[in-house]
Design an enzyme around this catalytic site. Structure first.
Site, PDB file in Angstrom:
ATOM      1  N   ARG A   1      36.706  11.497  25.484  1.00 46.31           N
ATOM      2  CA  ARG A   1      36.779  12.438  24.364  1.00 46.31           C
ATOM      3  C   ARG A   1      36.766  13.893  24.834  1.00 46.31           C
ATOM      4  NH1 ARG A   1      31.718   9.596  21.517  1.00 46.31           N
ATOM      5  NH2 ARG A   1      31.398   9.038  23.690  1.00 46.31           N
TER       6      ARG A   1
ATOM      7  N   ASN B   1      29.985  15.120  24.075  1.00 48.16           N
ATOM      8  CA  ASN B   1      31.059  14.154  24.293  1.00 48.16           C
ATOM      9  C   ASN B   1      32.425  14.797  24.106  1.00 48.16           C
ATOM     10  OD1 ASN B   1      29.228  11.993  24.701  1.00 48.16           O
ATOM     11  ND2 ASN B   1      29.005  11.748  22.491  1.00 48.16           N
TER      12      ASN B   1
ATOM     13  N   ARG C   1      46.282  60.962  65.716  1.00 51.97           N
ATOM     14  CA  ARG C   1      47.465  61.233  64.899  1.00 51.97           C
ATOM     15  C   ARG C   1      48.195  62.375  65.591  1.00 51.97           C
ATOM     16  NH1 ARG C   1      43.615  64.117  60.602  1.00 51.97           N
ATOM     17  NH2 ARG C   1      43.891  66.216  61.414  1.00 51.97           N
TER      18      ARG C   1
ATOM     19  N   ASN D   1      39.890  44.066  59.909  1.00 54.55           N
ATOM     20  CA  ASN D   1      39.012  43.086  60.565  1.00 54.55           C
ATOM     21  C   ASN D   1      39.748  41.823  60.985  1.00 54.55           C
ATOM     22  OD1 ASN D   1      39.379  42.658  57.791  1.00 54.55           O
ATOM     23  ND2 ASN D   1      37.604  41.326  57.669  1.00 54.55           N
TER      24      ASN D   1
END
Ligand code: UD1
Ligand code: CA
Length: 455
Positions: A15, A225, A437, A383
Site C-alpha cells: 500500500r 501503511n 603571475r 586539492n
C-alpha cells in the site's frame, strides 16, 4: 529474566507503493525501523533480532550500518506476522521472555515497554499486548473483550463483524510473550482468515489468559501503511519535536518549513528560522540563530553561532562563528572560534583556525588553515589532480590574495602573503610574499575601437 526483542520488518508494504521495504520509509528523515530500533536500544534488551523479507538486502544494510550486534532472520515469503516470528525460533528459545515489535510503528517508546513489562511480570500472564484507545481504529486489529472486560482475542479489521469494527481499543503490534508459550502457539497458527495469512495476533487466543496493557499515550500505536499515514506521522513527529524544543528554551518566529529530527539537541535562546531542517545527531548550543533556509545534518554547533542559508553536513562549528549566506560545509570540516565565512563559500574536510575570515566565493578542500588568516575573494585550493587528493596547509596570520589558486600539496608559511591572481604550486616560506603571475604590460594610446574601424 532474559529479554529478547523481535522487530518485524519483512513486509513488502504494497500500500506504500515503494521500491523499498516499507519499514525503511522515513519519518523526519529516519526510517521507521530506525525509530523502533532506537526504542529497543533505549529499553536495553539482552538481544535484538530483525525479521527481514521483501528486499532483505536493503533492510540488512540498514541494520548492519547501525553498528550494533543485531541478529537478522529471513522470511522468504511474506505469509504474515505469525510466520515472520516463526523464523526466529532459535532466538526465542534462547530468551525467557520475548517482546515483538512492528517495524512500521515508529512511536513505540522505551518507557511504555518498561511499564508494560512490569505489568507482564506482575500479572504472570503468558502474553501481554500493548493496546491503546484511538478515535479512528480503521485498519488496526481490535481488542476483543468479554462482557466482564476479560481480554480474549485480537480481531483483524477484515475479519471483524460490523459490531467489532466499532471497537476503538486496538492492538499496537507490540507484545510481551513468555518464550515457551509463544513457541507452543506458533506451530498452531493457521491461515484460515480473510487475508490468508498467519497472524501473530491469533497467538493471544491460542495461549489464553492474555493481558492488555493499555497505553496512556495513544500515539504509540500509530503505524503507516500508506503515504498518507506516513505524512501524518511526519507531521505528528515534527510537532512533537518542536514542542520539546520550545520546552527547552528554543525560539521560532514561525515554524513554517522547520523540520527538526528526533535526535537533535538545541540549547536555550537559540532561534530557528523558517525553512530549516536540522537532522541526524546534530547538537546546537545556546544563543544561536539557525536559518532561514538551512540544512544542518550530523553537526556539532557551539554557542552564539549564526548560520544563515547554510548547508552543513558532518561538521563541527565552534562558538561565535558566523556563516552565510549561501555557504556549504561538507563532511569532515571543523570551523574554530570566531571564524567568519561569507557567501558562496564551500569548505570540505578542512580545519579552519580561530578568527580566520573566508568572506566570499571560495573553495577550501582538504586544507589545514591556521588562526587569523584572511582569504580574499575567489580563492581555491586545487586539492585533486584527477587521480589523487592532496592537502593544503596555510599558516596562521597569512594573507591569501584574491583569486589565489593553491595547488596541493602545498604549504603557505605563517604570516606569508600571496599576490592576487597567483597560482601557487610551491611551498611559500613564512613572512614572505609569493606572486606567480606576469608583470603588467602597458601599451599606450591603445584605440579600443581599432578593429571595428578597420571593418
Ligand atoms: C498489524 C497487526 C494489527 C495491529 C497493527 C498495528 C497482525 C496480523 N496484525 O497489522 O493487529 O493493529 O499491526 O500496526 O499482526 N511483516 C513481516 N512479514 C509478513 C507480514 C508483515 O515481517 O509476512 C511485518 C511488516 O513489515 C510490518 C509488521 O510486520 O513491519 C506488521 O505488518 P503489517 O502487514 O503492516 O500489519 P498490519 O496490517 O498493520
Ligand atoms: Ca502496519
Amino acid at each position: 529474566m532474559t529479554t529478547g526483542c523481535i522487530i518485524l520488518a519483512g513486509g513488502a508494504g504494497k500500500r506504500m507503493k515503494s521500491e523499498r521495504p516499507k519499514v525503511l520509509c522515513e519519518v523526519l528523515k529516519k526510517p521507521m525501523l530506525g525509530w523502533v530500533m532506537d526504542a529497543a536500544e533505549k529499553f536495553g534488551f539482552d538481544e535484538t533480532a530483525v525479521i527481514t523479507g521483501y528486499k532483505r538486502e536493503m533492510t540488512e544494510e540498514y541494520v548492519n550500518k547501525r553498528g550494533k550486534i543485531i541478529y537478522t532472520y529471513f522470511q522468504s515469503e511474506q505469509k504474515g506476522t505469525g510466520d515472520a516470528v516463526k523464523q526466529a525460533k532459535e532466538f526465542i528459545e534462547a530468551a525467557e521472555c520475548v517482546c515483538v515489535l512492528n517495524g512500521d510503528a515508529p512511536f513505540i517508546d522505551a518507557e511504555t515497554l518498561h511499564k508494560s513489562l512490569e505489568e507482564h511480570k506482575s500479572t504472570g500472564a503468558a502474553v501481554t499486548v500493548i493496546t491503546a484507545e484511538i478515535s479512528d481504529p480503521t485498519g488496526y486489529g481490535r481488542i476483543i473483550r468479554e462482557k466482564n472486560g476479560k481480554f480474549t482475542a485480537i480481531r483483524e479489521q477484515k475479519d471483524c463483524s460490523p459490531e467489532e469494527t466499532e471497537i476503538c481499543e486496538v492492538n499496537s503490534g507490540a507484545y510481551w510473550f513468555n518464550s515457551d508459550a509463544l513457541l507452543r502457539a506458533l506451530p498452531r497458527l493457521t491461515d484460515k482468515n480473510a487475508s490468508g495469512e498467519f497472524y501473530l495476533t491469533d497467538c493471544v487466543e491460542l495461549i489464553g489468559g492474555a493481558q492488555a496493557f493499555k497505553s496512556e499515550n495513544p500515539d504509540i500505536v500509530l503505524g503507516a501503511n500508506t503515504r498518507q499515514s506516513l505524512l501524518e506521522l511526519n507531521e505528528k513527529a515534527r510537532q512533537r519535536v518542536i514542542g520539546r524544543m520550545l520546552d527547552s528554551g528554543v525560539s521560532f518566529i514561525s515554524t513554517d518549513g522547520v523540520i527538526i529530527g528526533s535526535d537533535v539537541e538545541i540549547g536555550c535562546d537559540t532561534t530557528v528560522l523558517p525553512n530549516t531542517m536540522i537532522l541526524g545527531k546534530t547538537v546546537i548550543g545556546k544563543g544561536c540563530e539557525i536559518g532561514a533556509n538551512s540544512h544542518i545534518e550530523d553537526c556539532v554547533i557551539g554557542d552564539n553561532v549564526i548560520l544563515n542559508n547554510v548547508q552543513a553536513y558532518s561538521s563541527t562549528v565552534e562558538d561565535n562563528v558566523k556563516i552565510g549566506p549561501f555557504a556549504q560545509l561538507r563532511p569532515g570540516t571543523t570551523i574554530r572560534k570566531g571564524v567568519k565565512i561569507g557567501d558562496f563559500v564551500e569548505i570540505k574536510n578542512s580545519d579552519i583556525g580561530e578568527n580566520t575570515a573566508v568572506a566570499h566565493l571560495t573553495y577550501l578542500g582538504d586544507s589545514d588553515v591556521g588562526r587569523g588568516v584572511n582569504f580574499g575573494c575567489g580563492c581555491v585550493t586545487a586539492n585533486y589532480d584527477g587521480v589523487d587528493k592532496f592537502r593544503t596547509e596555510i599558516g596562521s596570520n597569512s594573507f591569501i590574495g584574491c583569486n589565489t589558486n593553491l595547488v596541493a600539496p602545498v604549504k603557505i608559511g605563517e604570516n606569508a602573503t600571496t599576490g592576487a591572481g597567483s597560482t601557487i604550486t610551491r611551498n611559500v616560506p613564512p613572512n614572505s610574499l609569493a606572486v606567480e603571475r606576469s608583470q603588467t604590460k602597458i601599451i599606450e594610446n591603445w584605440d579600443k575601437n581599432f578593429k571595428r574601424k578597420k571593418k
